[in-house]
Design an enzyme around this catalytic site. Structure first.
Site, PDB file in Angstrom:
ATOM      1  CB  CYS A 162      -0.950  -0.045   1.191  1.00 37.27           C
ATOM      2  SG  CYS A 162      -2.293   1.160   1.116  1.00 37.27           S
ATOM      3  CB  ILE A 163       0.754   4.459   1.793  1.00 36.08           C
ATOM      4  CG1 ILE A 163       1.376   5.855   1.614  1.00 36.08           C
ATOM      5  CG2 ILE A 163       0.629   4.118   3.283  1.00 36.08           C
ATOM      6  CD1 ILE A 163       1.351   6.368   0.204  1.00 36.08           C
TER       7      ILE A 163
END
Length: 224
Positions: free
Chosen positions: A136-137
């Protein structure tokens, strides 16, 4: 249990902590691989607390370690006590807590500061040539700390399916090589032993996110 993998959390909840489904998927897939997870989080205050029914900040104050303990079912350690010597790999799930509590990416983007504890841990695993898994991030942490590394946060063209695609462009500005990958795929930077997958950076069915994280975990364990 053979290998031990450190899992670093950033709170509890997508908007102000670790993304719960991603964290759970990491732990389930580590268990499936017969690998022991040791869960850590920094003992610091969250940047803020978000009411997840409204997506709006509240006036509450919460602690990252205390909130992360919810996901860890209480079996968690202070990140300051992590010793890379006794561990085989590192995985950091996503969620806005990575960009708010482990770094200042949410407010400063490519000019962000990584928490010293988090930076020290990432550099320790990298120096020991032990694999690091990010989804994800959380690949933004590697982008900031390891210039020139290769990673993916999904696709670099914004659309309904990829609402956060501008993150890929920012990573390129930091001197990293971003590789477009589907949500069920991973990218492996062999030189840096970095394994990344996009997870909820993609607007995809949850089982596809789960499968992509599974491939990331499997590769991290294989490299360990």
């Amino acid at each position: 249990m053979g290998k031990k993998v450190a899992v670093v959390l950033a709170g509890c909840g997508v908007y102000d902590g670790s993304e719960i489904h991603e964290s759970s998927a990491v732990l389930v897939h580590l268990s499936r691989e017969g690998t022991q997870a040791e869960i850590y989080a920094p003992d610091v205050d969250q940047m803020h607390v978000v009411d997840h029914t409204k997506g709006q900040p509240t006036q509450e104050k919460r602690n990252v370690l205390v909130e992360s303990a919810r996901i860890a079912r209480g079996n968690i350690k202070d990140l300051a006590k992590l010793d890379v010597k006794g561990l085989d790999a590192l995985i950091i799930p996503g969620g806005f807590g990575v960009a708010k509590n482990l770094s200042t990416w949410a407010t400063q983007g490519k000019n962000c500061i990584i928490s010293k504890e988090v930076e020290d841990v990432l550099k320790a695993f990298h120096a020991a040539k032990k694999p690091i898994g990010l989804c994800c991030i959380s690949p933004v942490l590697a982008a900031k700390i390891f210039p020139g590394c290769e990673l993916t946060v999904g696709h670099d063209t914004e659309c309904e399916k990829w609402p956060y695609a501008k993150t890929a462009e920012t990573m390129k500005e930091l001197g990293c090589k971003h590789v477009n990958k589907h949500v069920t795929e991973i990218h492996v930077d062999v030189k840096n032993k970095l394994v990344t997958t996009s997870a909820f950076m993609c607007n995809a069915p949850i089982h596809e996110i789960y499968d992509g994280i599974g491939k990331m975990v499997k590769e991290v364990v294989t490299l360990a």
